[in-house]
Design a protein around this motif. Sequence first.
Motif, PDB file in Angstrom:
ATOM      1  N   MET A   1      42.144 104.052   1.327  1.00 33.14           N
ATOM      2  CA  MET A   1      42.671 104.364   2.634  1.00 33.14           C
ATOM      3  C   MET A   1      41.522 104.284   3.614  1.00 33.14           C
ATOM      4  O   MET A   1      40.442 104.755   3.346  1.00 33.14           O
ATOM      5  N   SER A   2      41.763 103.695   4.713  1.00 32.27           N
ATOM      6  CA  SER A   2      40.725 103.583   5.720  1.00 32.27           C
ATOM      7  C   SER A   2      41.255 104.033   7.060  1.00 32.27           C
ATOM      8  O   SER A   2      42.341 103.670   7.446  1.00 32.27           O
ATOM      9  N   GLY A   3      40.482 104.833   7.752  1.00 37.37           N
ATOM     10  CA  GLY A   3      40.862 105.250   9.081  1.00 37.37           C
ATOM     11  C   GLY A   3      40.140 104.449  10.140  1.00 37.37           C
ATOM     12  O   GLY A   3      40.203 104.755  11.311  1.00 37.37           O
ATOM     13  N   ASP A   4      39.447 103.397   9.723  1.00 42.42           N
ATOM     14  CA  ASP A   4      38.599 102.666  10.641  1.00 42.42           C
ATOM     15  C   ASP A   4      39.255 101.432  11.252  1.00 42.42           C
ATOM     16  O   ASP A   4      38.779 100.917  12.242  1.00 42.42           O
ATOM     17  N   SER A   5      40.345 100.939  10.659  1.00 46.05           N
ATOM     18  CA  SER A   5      40.901  99.704  11.184  1.00 46.05           C
ATOM     19  C   SER A   5      42.389  99.833  11.412  1.00 46.05           C
ATOM     20  O   SER A   5      43.099 100.505  10.680  1.00 46.05           O
ATOM     21  N   GLY A   6      42.853  99.192  12.455  1.00 44.12           N
ATOM     22  CA  GLY A   6      44.282  99.160  12.739  1.00 44.12           C
ATOM     23  C   GLY A   6      44.800 100.495  13.247  1.00 44.12           C
ATOM     24  O   GLY A   6      44.077 101.454  13.425  1.00 44.12           O
ATOM     25  N   TRP A  80      46.874 112.858  -0.545  1.00 42.62           N
ATOM     26  CA  TRP A  80      47.688 112.406  -1.667  1.00 42.62           C
ATOM     27  C   TRP A  80      48.737 111.458  -1.117  1.00 42.62           C
ATOM     28  O   TRP A  80      49.381 111.755  -0.097  1.00 42.62           O
ATOM     29  N   ASP A  81      48.896 110.323  -1.762  1.00 44.03           N
ATOM     30  CA  ASP A  81      49.903 109.334  -1.378  1.00 44.03           C
ATOM     31  C   ASP A  81      51.033 109.394  -2.406  1.00 44.03           C
ATOM     32  O   ASP A  81      50.874 108.957  -3.539  1.00 44.03           O
ATOM     33  N   TYR A  82      52.166 109.968  -2.006  1.00 48.55           N
ATOM     34  CA  TYR A  82      53.313 110.096  -2.910  1.00 48.55           C
ATOM     35  C   TYR A  82      53.850 108.732  -3.328  1.00 48.55           C
ATOM     36  O   TYR A  82      54.241 108.552  -4.482  1.00 48.55           O
ATOM     37  N   SER A  83      53.886 107.781  -2.419  1.00 49.00           N
ATOM     38  CA  SER A  83      54.479 106.481  -2.736  1.00 49.00           C
ATOM     39  C   SER A  83      53.636 105.688  -3.734  1.00 49.00           C
ATOM     40  O   SER A  83      54.174 104.953  -4.554  1.00 49.00           O
ATOM     41  N   ALA A  84      52.329 105.841  -3.703  1.00 53.11           N
ATOM     42  CA  ALA A  84      51.445 105.128  -4.623  1.00 53.11           C
ATOM     43  C   ALA A  84      50.981 106.015  -5.781  1.00 53.11           C
ATOM     44  O   ALA A  84      50.307 105.527  -6.680  1.00 53.11           O
ATOM     45  N   ASN A  85      51.321 107.312  -5.713  1.00 52.75           N
ATOM     46  CA  ASN A  85      50.883 108.267  -6.723  1.00 52.75           C
ATOM     47  C   ASN A  85      49.354 108.209  -6.863  1.00 52.75           C
ATOM     48  O   ASN A  85      48.811 108.073  -7.957  1.00 52.75           O
ATOM     49  N   GLU A  86      48.678 108.291  -5.700  1.00 55.74           N
ATOM     50  CA  GLU A  86      47.230 108.068  -5.663  1.00 55.74           C
ATOM     51  C   GLU A  86      46.535 109.109  -4.788  1.00 55.74           C
ATOM     52  O   GLU A  86      47.033 109.488  -3.733  1.00 55.74           O
ATOM     53  N   LEU A  87      45.362 109.554  -5.243  1.00 57.92           N
ATOM     54  CA  LEU A  87      44.521 110.495  -4.524  1.00 57.92           C
ATOM     55  C   LEU A  87      43.461 109.744  -3.737  1.00 57.92           C
ATOM     56  O   LEU A  87      42.859 108.793  -4.256  1.00 57.92           O
ATOM     57  N   TYR A  88      43.218 110.160  -2.499  1.00 52.08           N
ATOM     58  CA  TYR A  88      42.142 109.620  -1.671  1.00 52.08           C
ATOM     59  C   TYR A  88      41.214 110.783  -1.338  1.00 52.08           C
ATOM     60  O   TYR A  88      41.670 111.808  -0.836  1.00 52.08           O
ATOM     61  N   GLU A  89      39.942 110.614  -1.595  1.00 55.32           N
ATOM     62  CA  GLU A  89      38.997 111.706  -1.381  1.00 55.32           C
ATOM     63  C   GLU A  89      38.820 112.063   0.085  1.00 55.32           C
ATOM     64  O   GLU A  89      38.416 113.180   0.395  1.00 55.32           O
ATOM     65  N   ALA A  90      39.142 111.146   0.988  1.00 60.11           N
ATOM     66  CA  ALA A  90      39.019 111.398   2.425  1.00 60.11           C
ATOM     67  C   ALA A  90      39.907 110.411   3.165  1.00 60.11           C
ATOM     68  O   ALA A  90      40.437 109.467   2.573  1.00 60.11           O
ATOM     69  N   GLY A  91      40.043 110.621   4.444  1.00 63.13           N
ATOM     70  CA  GLY A  91      40.834 109.743   5.290  1.00 63.13           C
ATOM     71  C   GLY A  91      40.633 110.128   6.741  1.00 63.13           C
ATOM     72  O   GLY A  91      39.725 110.898   7.066  1.00 63.13           O
ATOM     73  N   PRO A  92      41.493 109.624   7.619  1.00 58.54           N
ATOM     74  CA  PRO A  92      41.340 109.920   9.035  1.00 58.54           C
ATOM     75  C   PRO A  92      41.418 111.420   9.330  1.00 58.54           C
ATOM     76  O   PRO A  92      42.145 112.154   8.664  1.00 58.54           O
ATOM     77  N   GLU A  93      40.663 111.838  10.325  1.00 53.95           N
ATOM     78  CA  GLU A  93      40.712 113.227  10.764  1.00 53.95           C
ATOM     79  C   GLU A  93      42.021 113.463  11.514  1.00 53.95           C
ATOM     80  O   GLU A  93      42.401 112.672  12.372  1.00 53.95           O
ATOM     81  N   LEU A  94      42.707 114.546  11.170  1.00 49.47           N
ATOM     82  CA  LEU A  94      43.965 114.891  11.828  1.00 49.47           C
ATOM     83  C   LEU A  94      43.719 115.934  12.908  1.00 49.47           C
ATOM     84  O   LEU A  94      42.680 116.602  12.920  1.00 49.47           O
ATOM     85  N   ALA A  95      44.693 116.104  13.789  1.00 50.19           N
ATOM     86  CA  ALA A  95      44.590 117.090  14.869  1.00 50.19           C
ATOM     87  C   ALA A  95      44.329 118.475  14.286  1.00 50.19           C
ATOM     88  O   ALA A  95      44.861 118.817  13.227  1.00 50.19           O
ATOM     89  N   PRO A  96      43.515 119.257  14.939  1.00 51.33           N
ATOM     90  CA  PRO A  96      43.216 120.596  14.435  1.00 51.33           C
ATOM     91  C   PRO A  96      44.434 121.532  14.543  1.00 51.33           C
ATOM     92  O   PRO A  96      45.322 121.266  15.343  1.00 51.33           O
ATOM     93  N   PRO A  97      44.428 122.586  13.750  1.00 54.40           N
ATOM     94  CA  PRO A  97      43.417 122.943  12.766  1.00 54.40           C
ATOM     95  C   PRO A  97      43.572 122.135  11.489  1.00 54.40           C
ATOM     96  O   PRO A  97      44.661 121.659  11.171  1.00 54.40           O
TER      97      PRO A  97
END
Length: 123
Positions: A1-6, A80-97
């Motif tokens: 997962m990348s939060g850097d593109s698109g 966690w991606d339910y559709s791919a059944n896959e864990l991502y150690e990090a991703g895009p920052e979401l709105a706080p908190p």
Amino acid sequence: MSGDSGDSRDNGIDPGVPPSGNGCVECEAGGGWWFHLRRCAQCGHVGCCDSSPAKHATGHFRATGHPLVQSFEPGENWYWDYSANELYEAGPELAPPGSHPADQPTPGPAGRVPVDWAKVLRA
């Protein structure tokens, strides 16, 4: 997962949406309790994890098709991606908190967790 593109909304993430609250929406409404919390990366819904008695985060995915959740626990930022059944150690920052308040107990909420909660989770 990348939060850097698109546009991250294309992959089930809307970084501008805040969480729905400090606890599981359905457990709060029904007087239940949770072990850990997960936050929908698309709409902000906070639900309880699959180790919790009611598994509301997975229920939210099944009802909406929103595939990604982020841990809503202090100090955790994995997805966690339910559709791919896959864990991502990090991703895009979401709105706080980024988590429930650090002084909120786990499991929670205070006053509704049974004394034998660990036994209930193992059942």
